[in-house]
Design a protein around this motif. Sequence first.
Motif: not given
Length: 456
Positions: A363-385
């Motif tokens: 139930r606790d999804v706060s773990w996504i803030w500990d994942a290092d999405f920053e390493v890929l952020a500049g290489r994302i053309r588009r993302v669907t959530c």
Amino acid sequence: MTAGLLDAKLAAARAAGAASRLAGRGGTSLPGKVLMRLDRHAIARLAARLAHGSAVISATNGKTTTAAMVATILQRGGARLVHNRAGANMAGGVASTLIDAARRRGRIAGDTGLFEVDEFWLPQLVAELRPRALLLANLFRDQLDRYGELDTIAERWARVAATVPGALVLNADDPTVADLGHGRDALYFGVEDDRVAMAAMQHAADAKHCRRCGAPYRYDAIFMGHLGHYHCDVCGAARPAPRVAARDVVLQGVRGARFALTTPQGQAAVALPLPGLYNVYNALGAAALAHALGAPLHDITAGLAAVAPAFGRAETVRVGRRDLSILLVKNPAGANEVLRTLVLEPGEHDLLCVLNDRIADGRDVSWIWDADFEVLAGRIRRVTCSGTRAAEMALRLKYAGVPEERLRVEDDLGRALDAATTAADARPVFALPTYTAMLALRDLLVGRGAARGSFA
């Protein structure tokens, strides 16, 4: 208990499962749950029928993939497996797997049990299965709302490791897991290649302090989360030398990995058709467990080279004109390894991120803030959530540095899949779903008749 009485209980459990399926409620684990109500030691009675005993695998990350690797290896040697391939890894699922294999008058359709087991259920199921070999592959922070802190599971595992009757196979690079073999003749595996080490410990690393004295570990190399080469300056505890190891590791993005496998039987080259250093670790665990069970080196290397991805664990399906590569993410350590793998792929990427917060996800999804999405952020053309927490996933990516105009939130998974896979070009789409999102995506793709593929 007579075979006839157990047969009657098996029949009742099967009938309950059939009724549940007819009612449209599924039934993967229900027969096992019913059987255990009728006979609390049914798992032990059925497992005792396996002529070559059982092997058990547990870990926070990689259980299903590692078990698939071991299955491929053992089957090359002629083993007839009773294996919970569907991933139902609590007591009900293990019991249901044995029910499916059971025949009348004490017979069973198989000679070797291979069971992946949920971390929390390990003590109960090891006591019933009494495995010939037990693989404990890693412990990462996962679903804290369900199981509590890492040490809660570590303490349960320590009691199992001290009493398991068979061979104990442990990850030398995970300090929490490795310490479970203290005082035992355990078979250790690990990575021996500093070239694939990270520059610094990730924020999501978990086991930073010595299990024996509490002092901080000193790391000489960090490979994944808290996995690496470590020692304690205070009490002298240190990473044990692995007898099964990976050297000369070459990571090939989503296409796979290559490494030199060292075992007590000798050394051989492995071409692994699954991506990432995390799958190198899965392969090492599988190789070590298979070795403990007596598999020859040529079966180990051939089995690793032939393994097919389980659904959602680096599998690719064709959706229209595009390949959809599905990479399960369910905690910070696993997500970071997926992101690390995608960084190796050239160009900009299209992503489908599906974040759920159902019970099986945590139930606790706060773990996504500990994942290092920053390493890929500049290489994302588009993302669907998408998913039950789609907006929070989009917010996390925004803070990681993905421009708002490249983000789309679509709560409905079917519409999200359409949005992610519709484009003028044919570049691949990478789906990053949590566990229940992966299952929902599978059902959606099956319903649409998507073609199963593989990495080129």
